[in-house]
Motif scaffolding. Structure first.
Motif, PDB file in Angstrom:
ATOM      1  N   LEU A   1       5.544   6.157  -1.139  1.00  0.00           N
ATOM      2  CA  LEU A   1       6.933   6.411  -0.738  1.00  0.00           C
ATOM      3  C   LEU A   1       7.746   6.892  -1.937  1.00  0.00           C
ATOM      4  O   LEU A   1       8.517   7.851  -1.827  1.00  0.00           O
ATOM      5  CB  LEU A   1       7.568   5.143  -0.162  1.00  0.00           C
ATOM      6  CG  LEU A   1       7.166   4.766   1.248  1.00  0.00           C
ATOM      7  CD1 LEU A   1       7.629   3.349   1.572  1.00  0.00           C
ATOM      8  CD2 LEU A   1       7.737   5.747   2.256  1.00  0.00           C
ATOM      9  N   SER A   2       7.562   6.244  -3.079  1.00  0.00           N
ATOM     10  CA  SER A   2       8.290   6.624  -4.293  1.00  0.00           C
ATOM     11  C   SER A   2       7.953   8.042  -4.726  1.00  0.00           C
ATOM     12  O   SER A   2       8.804   8.758  -5.247  1.00  0.00           O
ATOM     13  CB  SER A   2       7.954   5.659  -5.434  1.00  0.00           C
ATOM     14  OG  SER A   2       8.380   4.371  -5.109  1.00  0.00           O
ATOM     15  N   ALA A   3       6.709   8.459  -4.500  1.00  0.00           N
ATOM     16  CA  ALA A   3       6.266   9.795  -4.886  1.00  0.00           C
ATOM     17  C   ALA A   3       6.637  10.854  -3.849  1.00  0.00           C
ATOM     18  O   ALA A   3       6.395  12.038  -4.056  1.00  0.00           O
ATOM     19  CB  ALA A   3       4.760   9.798  -5.099  1.00  0.00           C
ATOM     20  N   GLY A   4       7.191  10.431  -2.721  1.00  0.00           N
ATOM     21  CA  GLY A   4       7.598  11.380  -1.691  1.00  0.00           C
ATOM     22  C   GLY A   4       6.437  11.879  -0.845  1.00  0.00           C
ATOM     23  O   GLY A   4       6.540  12.931  -0.226  1.00  0.00           O
ATOM     24  N   ARG A   5       5.357  11.136  -0.801  1.00  0.00           N
ATOM     25  CA  ARG A   5       4.185  11.558  -0.027  1.00  0.00           C
ATOM     26  C   ARG A   5       4.172  10.984   1.388  1.00  0.00           C
ATOM     27  O   ARG A   5       3.438  11.461   2.242  1.00  0.00           O
ATOM     28  CB  ARG A   5       2.903  11.164  -0.746  1.00  0.00           C
ATOM     29  CG  ARG A   5       2.711  11.951  -2.021  1.00  0.00           C
ATOM     30  CD  ARG A   5       1.419  11.579  -2.692  1.00  0.00           C
ATOM     31  NE  ARG A   5       1.198  12.393  -3.866  1.00  0.00           N
ATOM     32  CZ  ARG A   5       0.272  13.346  -3.942  1.00  0.00           C
ATOM     33  NH1 ARG A   5      -0.504  13.587  -2.931  1.00  0.00           N
ATOM     34  NH2 ARG A   5       0.131  14.043  -5.044  1.00  0.00           N
ATOM     35  N   LEU A   6       4.974   9.963   1.633  1.00  0.00           N
ATOM     36  CA  LEU A   6       5.048   9.317   2.951  1.00  0.00           C
ATOM     37  C   LEU A   6       6.488   9.177   3.379  1.00  0.00           C
ATOM     38  O   LEU A   6       7.397   9.162   2.552  1.00  0.00           O
ATOM     39  CB  LEU A   6       4.477   7.896   2.895  1.00  0.00           C
ATOM     40  CG  LEU A   6       3.011   7.657   2.721  1.00  0.00           C
ATOM     41  CD1 LEU A   6       2.754   6.151   2.664  1.00  0.00           C
ATOM     42  CD2 LEU A   6       2.201   8.279   3.816  1.00  0.00           C
ATOM     43  N   GLU A   7       6.676   9.017   4.696  1.00  0.00           N
ATOM     44  CA  GLU A   7       7.972   8.581   5.205  1.00  0.00           C
ATOM     45  C   GLU A   7       7.699   7.540   6.280  1.00  0.00           C
ATOM     46  O   GLU A   7       6.696   7.614   6.999  1.00  0.00           O
ATOM     47  CB  GLU A   7       8.801   9.738   5.749  1.00  0.00           C
ATOM     48  CG  GLU A   7       8.326  10.308   7.054  1.00  0.00           C
ATOM     49  CD  GLU A   7       9.247  11.393   7.593  1.00  0.00           C
ATOM     50  OE1 GLU A   7      10.321  11.635   7.017  1.00  0.00           O
ATOM     51  OE2 GLU A   7       8.877  11.997   8.604  1.00  0.00           O
ATOM     52  N   LEU A   8       8.572   6.560   6.359  1.00  0.00           N
ATOM     53  CA  LEU A   8       8.444   5.508   7.355  1.00  0.00           C
ATOM     54  C   LEU A   8       8.775   6.084   8.716  1.00  0.00           C
ATOM     55  O   LEU A   8       9.787   6.772   8.882  1.00  0.00           O
ATOM     56  CB  LEU A   8       9.383   4.348   7.030  1.00  0.00           C
ATOM     57  CG  LEU A   8       9.353   3.159   7.971  1.00  0.00           C
ATOM     58  CD1 LEU A   8       7.960   2.526   8.005  1.00  0.00           C
ATOM     59  CD2 LEU A   8      10.379   2.137   7.541  1.00  0.00           C
ATOM     60  N   LYS A   9       7.913   5.832   9.673  1.00  0.00           N
ATOM     61  CA  LYS A   9       8.155   6.302  11.033  1.00  0.00           C
ATOM     62  C   LYS A   9       9.163   5.352  11.667  1.00  0.00           C
ATOM     63  O   LYS A   9       8.939   4.154  11.731  1.00  0.00           O
ATOM     64  CB  LYS A   9       6.852   6.322  11.826  1.00  0.00           C
ATOM     65  CG  LYS A   9       6.982   6.920  13.184  1.00  0.00           C
ATOM     66  CD  LYS A   9       5.634   7.110  13.808  1.00  0.00           C
ATOM     67  CE  LYS A   9       5.802   7.793  15.134  1.00  0.00           C
ATOM     68  NZ  LYS A   9       4.518   7.989  15.787  1.00  0.00           N
TER      69      LYS A   9
ATOM     70  N   GLU B   1       0.829  -1.202   0.000  1.00  0.00           N
ATOM     71  CA  GLU B   1       0.000   0.000   0.000  1.00  0.00           C
ATOM     72  C   GLU B   1       0.867   1.257   0.000  1.00  0.00           C
ATOM     73  O   GLU B   1       0.520   2.267  -0.602  1.00  0.00           O
ATOM     74  CB  GLU B   1      -0.912   0.037   1.235  1.00  0.00           C
ATOM     75  CG  GLU B   1      -1.947  -1.062   1.273  1.00  0.00           C
ATOM     76  CD  GLU B   1      -2.712  -1.088   2.580  1.00  0.00           C
ATOM     77  OE1 GLU B   1      -3.948  -1.215   2.527  1.00  0.00           O
ATOM     78  OE2 GLU B   1      -2.071  -0.992   3.647  1.00  0.00           O
ATOM     79  N   ALA B   2       1.991   1.215   0.668  1.00  0.00           N
ATOM     80  CA  ALA B   2       2.836   2.386   0.851  1.00  0.00           C
ATOM     81  C   ALA B   2       3.879   2.573  -0.253  1.00  0.00           C
ATOM     82  O   ALA B   2       4.401   3.671  -0.417  1.00  0.00           O
ATOM     83  CB  ALA B   2       3.554   2.293   2.194  1.00  0.00           C
ATOM     84  N   ASN B   3       4.156   1.546  -1.030  1.00  0.00           N
ATOM     85  CA  ASN B   3       5.252   1.571  -1.997  1.00  0.00           C
ATOM     86  C   ASN B   3       5.194   2.761  -2.956  1.00  0.00           C
ATOM     87  O   ASN B   3       6.162   3.517  -3.084  1.00  0.00           O
ATOM     88  CB  ASN B   3       5.284   0.259  -2.776  1.00  0.00           C
ATOM     89  CG  ASN B   3       6.555   0.092  -3.555  1.00  0.00           C
ATOM     90  OD1 ASN B   3       7.553   0.728  -3.263  1.00  0.00           O
ATOM     91  ND2 ASN B   3       6.514  -0.760  -4.560  1.00  0.00           N
ATOM     92  N   ALA B   4       4.091   2.962  -3.654  1.00  0.00           N
ATOM     93  CA  ALA B   4       3.983   4.056  -4.629  1.00  0.00           C
ATOM     94  C   ALA B   4       4.002   5.417  -3.930  1.00  0.00           C
ATOM     95  O   ALA B   4       4.576   6.379  -4.452  1.00  0.00           O
ATOM     96  CB  ALA B   4       2.709   3.911  -5.457  1.00  0.00           C
TER      97      ALA B   4
END
Length: 60
Positions: A38-46, A33-36
């Motif tokens: 993360l690639s787009a720079g919309r999330l960061e892993l806590k 769910e997070a892969n795309a």
């Protein structure tokens, strides 16, 4: 069963049914769910350090 990880939203994105996430929101997502996002720079892993600080803050 697949493990979920906690991610922090950097740039808001649609989460479904007309709702949007907010910057700084924490989401528990599967890696797929997070892969795309993360690639787009919309999330960061806590990181675990951030998780420990958040838990300590809630305890206070």
């Amino acid at each position: 069963m697949a493990e979920r990880q906690t991610y922090t939203v950097l740039v808001p994105f649609p989460v479904g049914r007309g709702h949007w996430s907010t910057a700084g929101q924490e989401l528990d997502l599967l890696d797929v769910e997070a892969n795309a996002l993360l690639s787009a720079g919309r999330l960061e892993l806590k990181t675990s350090t951030q998780a420990q600080q958040a838990a300590a803050k809630k305890a206070e």
